[in-house]
Design a protein around this motif. Structure first.
Motif, mmCIF file in Angstrom:
data_model
loop_
_atom_site.group_PDB
_atom_site.id
_atom_site.type_symbol
_atom_site.label_atom_id
_atom_site.label_comp_id
_atom_site.label_asym_id
_atom_site.label_seq_id
_atom_site.Cartn_x
_atom_site.Cartn_y
_atom_site.Cartn_z
ATOM 1 N N ILE B 43 0.858 -1.189 0.000
ATOM 2 C CA ILE B 43 0.000 0.000 0.000
ATOM 3 C C ILE B 43 0.895 1.241 0.000
ATOM 4 N N THR B 44 0.692 2.105 -1.001
ATOM 5 C CA THR B 44 1.495 3.318 -1.092
ATOM 6 C C THR B 44 0.954 4.360 -0.118
ATOM 7 N N VAL B 45 1.826 4.878 0.711
ATOM 8 C CA VAL B 45 1.408 5.887 1.679
ATOM 9 C C VAL B 45 2.105 7.190 1.348
ATOM 10 N N THR B 46 1.338 8.274 1.271
ATOM 11 C CA THR B 46 1.950 9.570 0.961
ATOM 12 C C THR B 46 1.283 10.669 1.774
ATOM 13 N N ASN B 47 2.025 11.737 2.043
ATOM 14 C CA ASN B 47 1.362 12.881 2.669
ATOM 15 C C ASN B 47 1.072 13.971 1.649
ATOM 16 N N LEU B 48 1.177 13.619 0.362
ATOM 17 C CA LEU B 48 0.742 14.537 -0.697
ATOM 18 C C LEU B 48 -0.782 14.610 -0.676
ATOM 19 N N LYS B 49 -1.303 15.806 -0.966
ATOM 20 C CA LYS B 49 -2.760 15.938 -0.970
ATOM 21 C C LYS B 49 -3.373 15.134 -2.105
ATOM 22 N N THR B 50 -2.685 15.110 -3.243
ATOM 23 C CA THR B 50 -3.157 14.345 -4.381
ATOM 24 C C THR B 50 -2.017 13.487 -4.896
ATOM 25 N N GLY B 51 -2.242 12.196 -4.974
ATOM 26 C CA GLY B 51 -1.227 11.284 -5.480
ATOM 27 C C GLY B 51 -1.280 11.207 -6.998
ATOM 28 N N ALA B 52 -0.721 10.150 -7.550
ATOM 29 C CA ALA B 52 -0.661 9.984 -8.999
ATOM 30 C C ALA B 52 -2.021 9.592 -9.562
ATOM 31 N N ALA B 53 -2.301 10.080 -10.767
ATOM 32 C CA ALA B 53 -3.481 9.713 -11.554
ATOM 33 C C ALA B 53 -4.801 9.814 -10.784
ATOM 34 N N PRO B 54 -5.166 11.026 -10.322
ATOM 35 C CA PRO B 54 -6.414 11.177 -9.561
ATOM 36 C C PRO B 54 -7.662 10.923 -10.408
ATOM 37 N N GLU B 55 -7.508 10.957 -11.735
ATOM 38 C CA GLU B 55 -8.687 10.774 -12.593
ATOM 39 C C GLU B 55 -9.089 9.298 -12.695
ATOM 40 N N GLY B 115 -10.179 -2.421 0.640
ATOM 41 C CA GLY B 115 -9.577 -2.742 -0.653
ATOM 42 C C GLY B 115 -8.779 -1.620 -1.285
ATOM 43 N N ALA B 116 -8.230 -0.737 -0.452
ATOM 44 C CA ALA B 116 -7.471 0.398 -0.992
ATOM 45 C C ALA B 116 -6.052 -0.012 -1.365
ATOM 46 N N SER B 117 -5.503 0.679 -2.364
ATOM 47 C CA SER B 117 -4.124 0.395 -2.758
ATOM 48 C C SER B 117 -3.204 1.554 -2.404
ATOM 49 N N GLU B 118 -3.807 2.687 -2.028
ATOM 50 C CA GLU B 118 -3.016 3.853 -1.648
ATOM 51 C C GLU B 118 -3.701 4.609 -0.520
ATOM 52 N N VAL B 119 -2.932 5.353 0.241
ATOM 53 C CA VAL B 119 -3.507 6.277 1.218
ATOM 54 C C VAL B 119 -2.855 7.638 0.998
#
Lengths: 111, 152
Positions: B43-55, B115-119
Motif C-alpha cells: 500500500i502506497t502511503v503519501t502525505n501529498l494531498k493528491t497522489g498519482a493519476a487522480p482521474e 480494498g485500498a491500494s493507496e492512502v
C-alpha cells in the motif's frame, strides 16, 4: 456520505460548498481503566482501555459532524481535521471539523 | 516498620519489572511492527494531498488508526535522570516511534479492509491528554493517524 481529509475527492467535482461542519465530545476517564493503566505504567505497552476510549470518542465526534452535514443537505465532507485537547483533569475533548460540500461524479471518473 | 522491605516493594520491584518485562515487551512490539510493515508494504502511503493519476480513482474514504502507549517505570526514571543533565532522551524516542508506527499500521489495516491500494494526505497527530491530566507521572502518548484511502 463521502468523507475524506483531502481538499477534493478524486473522480468528483465540488458543485457547492455548504460550509464548516463540526462535532465534538468530551469524555472522562473510567476509574477502572485508570487502575489497569497504572499497572501498565510499570512494564510499558499499550493502554488499550484508553485507546478504546479515544477511538469511541472520536467516532462520536465524527458522527455529530456527519449529522450536521446531513442537515445542510451535503453529500460529502472534505478536508477533515482532528484535534484533541485536555479540558480538565481526567477528561479529554475530541474535535472533528471539515467542509460540507455537494459533489457530482465526473463523467470520466470511472475508467 | 521494615524500611528495607518498603523500599524493595516500591522501588526495586517496579524498576526490575520495568527493566525486564518492559524491555521484552518493547522488543516484541518492534518485531511485530517490522512484520506487519512488510505485510502492508504494497500500500502506497503519501502525505501529498493528491497522489498519482487522480482521474482513475474509483472511490475515496477516510481511514484512521489510533493508539495510546505508555513507557515503563525504568525508562521513566532514566528519563527523569536525563533531565538533570540534558541531552537526547532515547527512551522516549522509542516510545514515540512505537506509537507512530502502530497508529499508521492500524490506519493501513483499515485501508486494506476496504480494498485500498493507496492512502493519500496522511497526517499524524500526537497528544498527551491522559498524562497531562492524570496524577501519575509515567509518560504516555496518544497518536492518531489519518488519511484518505484510495480504491482504484
Amino acid at each position: 456520505m463521502i468523507v475524506v481529509n483531502t481538499e477534493t475527492i478524486p473522480g468528483y467535482t465540488i458543485r457547492e460548498v455548504k460550509g464548516l461542519v463540526q462535532g465534538n465530545t468530551i469524555r472522562a476517564k473510567h476509574f477502572g481503566r485508570d487502575i489497569a493503566a497504572g499497572l501498565k505504567n510499570l512494564v510499558g505497552g499499550e493502554l488499550s482501555g484508553y485507546t478504546e476510549l479515544l477511538t469511541e470518542a472520536r467516532r462520536e465526534a465524527v458522527e455529530r459532524m456527519l449529522t450536521q452535514a446531513e442537515q445542510l443537505g451535503a453529500n460529502a465532507i472534505v478536508n477533515i481535521r482532528f484535534t484533541t485537547s485536555a479540558v480538565t483533569q481526567g477528561a479529554a475533548e475530541l474535535y472533528a471539523y471539515g467542509t460540507a460540500v455537494i459533489v457530482d461524479q465526473e463523467p470520466s471518473g470511472v475508467s | 516498620m521494615f524500611p528495607e522491605l518498603t523500599m524493595l516493594l516500591f522501588v526495586i520491584v517496579p524498576l526490575a519489572l520495568g527493566f525486564g518485562v518492559g524491555r521484552l515487551r518493547e522488543r516484541r512490539h518492534f518485531a511485530s511492527l517490522d512484520r506487519r510493515e512488510r505485510e502492508f508494504a504494497d500500500i502506497t502511503v503519501t502525505n501529498l494531498k493528491t497522489g498519482a493519476a487522480p482521474e482513475r480513482v474509483r472511490s475515496a474514504a477516510l481511514v484512521s488508526g489510533e493508539v495510546v502507549i505508555a513507557t515503563d517505570y525504568f525508562k521513566t526514571l532514566a528519563a527523569a535522570l536525563r533531565k538533570l543533565i540534558g541531552g537526547e532522551m532515547r527512551s522516549y524516542e522509542t516510545l514515540m516511534n512505537r506509537a507512530r508506527r502502530e497508529a499508521l499500521l492500524r490506519m493501513l489495516s483499515e485501508a486494506r479492509d476496504i480494498g485500498a491500494s493507496e492512502v493519500w494526505n496522511v497526517r499524524l497527530e500526537s497528544s498527551n491528554v491522559l498524562s497531562a491530566t492524570s496524577n501519575n507521572q509515567a509518560a504516555s502518548v496518544e497518536v492518531f493517524a489519518f488519511g484518505t484511502a484510495i480504491v482504484r
